[in-house]
Structure formats: structure tokens, C-alpha cells
Design a protein around this motif. Structure first.
Motif, PDB file in Angstrom:
ATOM      1  N   LYS A 135       0.714  -1.423  -0.231  1.00  0.00           N
ATOM      2  CA  LYS A 135      -0.030   0.184  -0.034  1.00  0.00           C
ATOM      3  C   LYS A 135       0.935   1.296  -0.011  1.00  0.00           C
ATOM      4  N   HIS A 136       2.052   1.135   0.776  1.00  0.00           N
ATOM      5  CA  HIS A 136       3.003   2.414   0.769  1.00  0.00           C
ATOM      6  C   HIS A 136       3.607   2.589  -0.598  1.00  0.00           C
ATOM      7  N   GLU A 137       4.029   1.613  -1.294  1.00  0.00           N
ATOM      8  CA  GLU A 137       4.138   1.532  -2.679  1.00  0.00           C
ATOM      9  C   GLU A 137       3.209   2.279  -3.664  1.00  0.00           C
ATOM     10  N   GLU A 138       2.241   1.874  -3.260  1.00  0.00           N
ATOM     11  CA  GLU A 138       1.167   2.320  -4.143  1.00  0.00           C
ATOM     12  C   GLU A 138       1.056   3.888  -4.254  1.00  0.00           C
ATOM     13  N   LYS A 139       1.062   4.153  -3.049  1.00  0.00           N
ATOM     14  CA  LYS A 139       0.866   5.549  -2.595  1.00  0.00           C
ATOM     15  C   LYS A 139       2.027   6.559  -3.106  1.00  0.00           C
ATOM     16  N   GLN A 140       3.092   6.076  -3.020  1.00  0.00           N
ATOM     17  CA  GLN A 140       4.324   6.482  -3.783  1.00  0.00           C
ATOM     18  C   GLN A 140       4.220   6.764  -5.259  1.00  0.00           C
ATOM     19  N   GLY A 180      17.576  22.958 -24.428  1.00  0.00           N
ATOM     20  CA  GLY A 180      18.033  23.007 -25.837  1.00  0.00           C
ATOM     21  C   GLY A 180      17.589  22.025 -26.794  1.00  0.00           C
ATOM     22  N   SER A 181      17.424  20.929 -26.337  1.00  0.00           N
ATOM     23  CA  SER A 181      17.284  19.798 -27.330  1.00  0.00           C
ATOM     24  C   SER A 181      16.269  18.917 -26.457  1.00  0.00           C
ATOM     25  N   ILE A 182      15.639  18.062 -27.322  1.00  0.00           N
ATOM     26  CA  ILE A 182      14.509  16.967 -26.626  1.00  0.00           C
ATOM     27  C   ILE A 182      15.592  15.884 -25.956  1.00  0.00           C
ATOM     28  N   SER A 183      15.076  15.274 -24.951  1.00  0.00           N
ATOM     29  CA  SER A 183      15.903  14.343 -24.231  1.00  0.00           C
ATOM     30  C   SER A 183      16.293  13.134 -25.114  1.00  0.00           C
ATOM     31  N   ASP A 184      17.296  12.231 -24.934  1.00  0.00           N
ATOM     32  CA  ASP A 184      17.353  11.268 -26.202  1.00  0.00           C
ATOM     33  C   ASP A 184      16.845   9.969 -25.487  1.00  0.00           C
ATOM     34  N   SER A 185      16.687  10.051 -24.046  1.00  0.00           N
ATOM     35  CA  SER A 185      16.113   8.843 -23.473  1.00  0.00           C
ATOM     36  C   SER A 185      14.491   8.919 -23.705  1.00  0.00           C
ATOM     37  N   SER A 186      13.969   7.680 -23.833  1.00  0.00           N
ATOM     38  CA  SER A 186      12.401   7.784 -24.268  1.00  0.00           C
ATOM     39  C   SER A 186      11.975   7.481 -22.919  1.00  0.00           C
ATOM     40  N   ALA A 187      11.148   8.589 -22.239  1.00  0.00           N
ATOM     41  CA  ALA A 187      10.565   8.569 -20.840  1.00  0.00           C
ATOM     42  C   ALA A 187       9.117   7.858 -21.244  1.00  0.00           C
ATOM     43  N   LYS A 188       8.608   6.930 -20.198  1.00  0.00           N
ATOM     44  CA  LYS A 188       7.378   6.339 -20.445  1.00  0.00           C
ATOM     45  C   LYS A 188       6.220   7.189 -19.795  1.00  0.00           C
ATOM     46  N   LEU A 189       5.122   7.162 -20.417  1.00  0.00           N
ATOM     47  CA  LEU A 189       3.748   7.954 -20.118  1.00  0.00           C
ATOM     48  C   LEU A 189       3.603   7.608 -18.271  1.00  0.00           C
ATOM     49  N   PHE A 190       3.603   6.187 -18.199  1.00  0.00           N
ATOM     50  CA  PHE A 190       3.225   5.785 -16.897  1.00  0.00           C
ATOM     51  C   PHE A 190       4.322   4.838 -16.495  1.00  0.00           C
ATOM     52  N   GLU A 191       4.463   4.833 -15.092  1.00  0.00           N
ATOM     53  CA  GLU A 191       5.296   3.760 -14.600  1.00  0.00           C
ATOM     54  C   GLU A 191       4.370   2.927 -13.886  1.00  0.00           C
ATOM     55  N   VAL A 192       4.364   1.637 -14.353  1.00  0.00           N
ATOM     56  CA  VAL A 192       3.425   0.659 -13.855  1.00  0.00           C
ATOM     57  C   VAL A 192       4.066   0.045 -12.722  1.00  0.00           C
ATOM     58  N   PRO A 193       3.371  -0.037 -11.378  1.00  0.00           N
ATOM     59  CA  PRO A 193       3.885  -0.934 -10.545  1.00  0.00           C
ATOM     60  C   PRO A 193       3.736  -2.433 -10.708  1.00  0.00           C
ATOM     61  N   ASP A 194       4.694  -3.172  -9.973  1.00  0.00           N
ATOM     62  CA  ASP A 194       4.838  -4.595  -9.881  1.00  0.00           C
ATOM     63  C   ASP A 194       3.379  -5.099  -9.643  1.00  0.00           C
ATOM     64  N   THR A 195       2.927  -4.700  -8.461  1.00  0.00           N
ATOM     65  CA  THR A 195       1.385  -5.028  -7.995  1.00  0.00           C
ATOM     66  C   THR A 195       0.234  -3.865  -7.758  1.00  0.00           C
ATOM     67  N   TRP A 196      -0.691  -4.118  -8.372  1.00  0.00           N
ATOM     68  CA  TRP A 196      -1.852  -3.122  -7.898  1.00  0.00           C
ATOM     69  C   TRP A 196      -2.523  -3.195  -6.624  1.00  0.00           C
TER      70      TRP A 196
END
Length: 580
Positions: A458-463, A564-580
């Protein structure tokens, strides 16, 4: 043995004998349906509490009809070391006994009817030859009707035989009925004067007219005649008047009483079997029998009870115990002691609360006495009825453990539901926890985790939720603007089929977000060379126009990115937790 209406009375003694001899019974019922709303799966959810299951079945199943009742009696033969069985199939149907009888309405479920038909069930035996029945309240009302007929000389009752000898004063007859009554009296006078005729059949008439006839004749002719109501084949009711002496009158009264009892027994019908089973006090077993028991009680005994106490706060409890089915006790303060008035509440004064608590106990204890045979108005505090509650301390707001047992072990498992599918389970012996957790490794329909693991999850889900709330919408907006820039740069170019357009990146999931972003980065940042622009198909713009738009795109990109430039790394829209 198959029993229907036509052979019920002739075989009833065999049923009674089997019940009397048996060591125990098994029962089963067939119904016109199971659920009038939810699916059977929803109706019997595995996570239901007993109260929830009962309430569901009471709400969604009781409008169906139990129309076949199976009874099998078992008696052990010690000589041959075997059980002797007697089985009965009763077809039951609530056929109205008379015009004032309940006209029962019930529903059918097509799947249930189809299933029974596929098993060879004979519905004609139910609807044409089913045994009638009455519950206790309907039986009581019917007996009251017969008693009232005798007391009122049966003014407008059904199929009855009475001697008019109760009314001793003239009857007030409405003006529009005086001529009719005068004609009846004239015919009776002619009958009494005649030596040949012994009886007189009047023409069929209304119930009100029959009542006037009975009342008039009981006053005018207290002796010498007997009056009875019969029915024609067309169900028309008419009155028969006979000349009788006193001895004949008594004989007919006895016949009338015997016929009334027979009619009552016929009307009670199959319920007599249920009464015999209940009165035997013997073990009754069944397979998944909750629905069978509920229908049996509902159809043949009384309406199913609701929860009679829903709130255990002292003030609400005291109010509830003043209402049906409870009776408030009579109390009086001893001499020299002040008395309390419940009309002016003094709650949270210790003496008053103790007084109210005692009144509540008396009402509930006396209510238990109403189930005895015969019922007891007063139940002593030392009664056997109260013993099961001794040394049990009620636990408020605990759903699964109703009390603390002071005389023996408590339940070693406590359950507190979180939602419809999850619950906290507390074990009294800590060493049992690893055993329970290990068993869940092989389970397919459930899993178990320790409370510490639950809290950590539950703590991880809150974070994660907090991080998503703070950062994700910024990321979404940045990518949306990126997509608009790309679309602007490429909107006037017709690329070949193996090239990726903005629409395919955003609208179609043929590439992962990171892959698509990499392709877009290449298109935006590089980079679109002169050679590439020159190699477009005939619909492309001129080379100079392409170069101008490429430069404009670079400037837009520089404005969007803080570095001055778009980041080279492709960030994800959502970080999916291991368990919901």
C-alpha cells in the motif's frame, strides 16, 4: 410413492407412520425457478456472509414455487444391520380452497422449466392434481371464518350448514330487499303447512340476500327448520330449507361440524406433512438445502423473517423492543426507590441506562418464550432458553466474531472484510501464519500475504500514485506538443509505405511508445537531410521549401526543451507498479 391430490388423504396415514418410525429424514425440493434478477453465480457469491446469502435468496427466490417435495425416511434395522427407507414424491400446488382463499401468484424461470422438462418432469401432475396447502396464518384465518359463520348463523359464507337459532330480534331489511324476503317467508309458510313436502330449494341469490334470509329465519323460525347453502354445478349458490325435529337438527349439526373439519383439513393439505415432520423433532438433512428450507418455511409455515434488530445502540434497541413482535414488560419501582419514565429519556445516566438494559433483556427473553409449545409469556432469567447466552460478551462492530466466550475457547480466526474479495484474517496462534502463507503458493483462486507485506504494498502504491500525479501530466503535455511539431513538419510530405506518420505513432499501437519515439526523434532532430527531401515522391514540395521548414522545426524544438534539445532517452507515460 407418488402422491397427488386424488390419493393424498388415502395415503396420509402411511406418511404419518413413516415419520413416526423414522430415525431421520432427508428432503429435497424442485422449484419453478431460482433467481428473478441476478444470475445464479451472483446470487451465490462465494464471499457472501450468511446474512447476505439469506437476504439475497429471500429477495430474489421466494416468488418462485416449490411444486415437488421429496421426503425419504430412514429407519435402522438392528436385526439385519441395514436401513429401511420409505420415499415419497409430493406434487403440491396452491389451488384456491374457496372464493375467499388466497389466490397465489408465482413466477417461472424458463431455464428451470426447460431443465425439469428435459428430466421428464410431469407438469400436469402439478397444475391439475397438485396437493393444496395453507400456511399457518392462512389456516388461522380460515378457522376464524368458520367460527364466525357459526356465530352469525352464516349470513354469506361458503358451503355451510347451520341451524338458525342465534338471532332473537327482528332484522332491519333494506327497502329494495323487502319484497324478496317477503316472498321467501311466504314460501316457507307454505312448506310448513304442507304434509307432503319436506324441503324447499330457493333460487340462487347474492351473498347479501342469503345473509338476510339466514338472519330473518333465525329470528322468525327458531325451531322446526334447518337452513343450508349448497352450490350448483355452475358454482351458483342457493339455499335449501328443510323441516326437522330437534333430534334431526342435532344430527345435522354434528354432520355440519364434521364436514367443516374435513374441509379445513383438505385446505391445509400438504402443510399437515410439514407439521408432522416439525413436531417429530427428528433430524432433517438435505443437500445444499438452504433454498429448500427457506421455501418450505415460506410456503407451508409462515413468511420468512427479516432482521428484527438492526441497531444495537441502547436508545434504538429500547424503541425497537416496544414494537411487534416484542412486548414491553410491566415493571414497577420498589417502595422508596425513584422510578424512571422512558418517555423522557435520560440516556447516559448510569442508573437509567441499567434500567433500560434490563427492560430490553426481559423483552428479548420473553420473545424466545413465544417459540415454545405452548408459548410462555414469562421467561425466567434462569431458564434453559437463556443458558446458551451465559458468559458471552458481545463484541461491538466485529462482523464475524459475535462474542467473547468467558467459559471456553474463542474462535481462533477473526475475519474483517476490506471489500468484496479481500479480507484481513487474524489467527490466535502466530505459528499458524507461515503455514497459511505457504498453502497459498499452490492456490489458483486466492493468494495470501502477511500484514507487513500488505502495508508495504500500500505504501508503494501511494508513492507511485503521488509521483504520477506530480510528473505524469507534464510528460503527457510535452509529448503532445512534440507530436504536434512532428505533424507540422511532415504534414505536407507523402512518405513511402515503410515510413511512420504521426497518426500511426499516436493512434495505432504497431510500435511501442519507446520505439515510436525513437523514430520521431530521428525525424525531428536529423535528421531530415537534403538527400532525403530530394528523394521524396512527386508530391513533395520544392527543396528550398523543405529546408526552410526543417530549420523552423529545429527552432521549435529548441524552444520546447529546457536544455535546448529533446531528451535522448524515451520516458514512459506511466510507470506501472509490480502489483496494484
Amino acid at each position: 410413492m407418488e402422491i397427488i391430490r386424488s390419493n393424498f388423504k388415502s395415503n396420509l396415514h402411511k406418511v404419518y407412520q413413516a415419520i413416526e418410525e423414522a430415525d431421520f429424514f432427508a428432503i429435497d425440493g424442485e422449484f419453478s425457478g431460482i433467481s428473478d434478477g441476478p444470475s445464479v453465480t451472483a446470487l451465490t457469491n462465494g464471499f457472501d456472509t450468511p446474512e447476505e446469502r439469506y437476504q439475497k435468496l429471500k429477495k430474489h427466490s421466494m416468488d418462485f414455487l416449490l411444486f415437488q417435495f421429496g421426503l425419504c425416511t430412514f429407519k435402522y434395522d438392528y436385526t439385519d444391520s441395514k436401513y429401511i427407507t420409505k420415499s415419497f414424491n409430493f406434487y403440491v400446488f396452491p389451488k384456491p380452497f374457496n372464493r375467499s382463499s388466497p389466490d397465489v401468484k408465482f413466477v417461472c424461470q424458463s431455464s428451470s422449466i426447460d431443465f425439469l422438462a428435459s428430466q421428464g418432469f410431469d407438469f400436469n401432475k402439478v397444475f391439475r392434481n397438485g396437493i393444496p396447502y395453507l400456511n399457518q396464518e392462512e389456516e388461522r384465518q380460515l378457522r376464524e371464518q368458520y367460527d364466525e359463520k357459526r356465530l352469525q348463523s352464516n349470513g354469506a359464507g361458503a358451503l355451510s350448514y347451520t341451524s338458525p337459532n342465534t338471532s332473537k330480534c327482528p332484522v332491519t331489511i333494506p327497502e329494495d330487499q323487502k319484497k324478496f324476503i317477503d316472498q321467501v317467508v311466504e314460501k316457507i309458510e307454505d312448506l310448513l303447512q304442507s304434509e307432503e313436502n319436506k324441503s324447499l330449494d330457493l333460487e340462487p341469490c347474492t351473498g347479501f340476500q342469503r345473509k338476510l334470509i339466514y338472519q330473518t329465519l333465525s329470528w322468525k323460525y327458531p325451531k322446526g327448520i334447518h337452513v343450508e347453502t349448497l352450490e350448483t354445478e355452475k358454482k351458483e349458490r342457493y339455499i335449501v330449507i328443510s323441516k326437522v325435529d330437534e333430534e334431526e337438527r342435532k344430527r345435522r349439526e354434528q354432520q355440519k361440524h364434521a364436514k367443516e373439519q374435513e374441509e379445513l383439513n383438505d385446505a391445509v393439505g400438504f402443510s399437515r406433512v410439514i407439521h408432522a415432520i416439525a413436531n417429530s423433532g427428528k433430524l432433517v438433512i438435505g443437500h445444499n438445502m438452504l433454498l429448500d428450507v427457506m421455501h418450505t418455511v415460506h410456503q407451508f409455515y409462515c413468511p420468512l423473517p427479516s432482521d428484527i434488530i438492526n441497531n444495537t445502540s441502547l436508545a434504538e434497541l429500547e424503541k425497537r423492543l416496544k414494537e411487534t413482535p416484542f412486548n414491553p414488560p410491566k415493571v414497577e419501582s420498589a417502595e422508596g426507590f425513584p422510578s424512571y419514565d422512558t418517555a423522557s429519556e435520560q440516556l447516559h445516566e448510569a442508573g437509567y441506562d441499567a434500567y433500560i438494559t434490563g427492560l430490553c433483556f426481559i423483552s428479548m427473553a420473553n420473545y424466545l418464550g413465544s417459540f415454545l409449545s405452548p408459548p410462555k409469556i414469562h421467561v425466567s432469567a434462569r431458564s434453559k432458553l437463556i443458558e446458551p447466552f451465559f458468559n458471552k460478551l458481545f463484541l461491538m462492530r466485529v462482523m464475524d466474531i459475535p462474542y467473547l466466550n468467558l467459559e471456553g475457547p474463542d474462535c481462533n480466526i477473526q475475519i474483517s472484510w476490506i471489500n468484496d474479495t479481500s479480507a484481513f484474517v487474524s489467527l490466535s496462534q502466530p505459528e499458524q501464519v507461515p503455514i497459511a502463507v505457504n498453502t497459498s503458493r499452490y492456490a489458483e483462486s486466492y493468494r495470501i500475504q502477511t500484514y507487513a507485506e500488505y502495508v508495504g504494498t500500500k505504501h508503494e502504491e501511494k508513492q507511485i500514485k503521488r509521483k504520477w500525479t506530480e510528473d505524469s501530466w507534464k510528460e503527457v503535455e510535452r509529448k503532445r506538443l512534440n507530436t504536434q511539431c512532428i505533424s507540422y513538419a511532415l504534414q505536407n510530405h507523402c512518405y513511402h509505405a515503410n515510413s511512420l506518420t504521426a497518426t500511426s505513432t499516436v493512434g495505432k499501437r504497431n510500435l511501442s511508445p519507446s520505439q515510436a519515439e525513437g523514430v520521431l526523434e530521428a525525424r525531428v532532430s536529423g535528421e531530415i537531410s537534403d538527400t532525403e527531401l530530394e528523394q521524396t515522391d512527386p508530391c513533395a514540395e520544392s527543396l528550398s521549401e523543405g529546408r526552410k521548414k526543417a530549420k523552423k522545426l529545429k527552432r521549435m524544438k529548441k524552444d520546447l526543451s529546457p536544455t535546448g534539445s529533446i531528451s535522448d532517452s524515451s520516458a514512459k507515460l506511466f510507470e506501472v507498479p509490480d502489483t496494484w
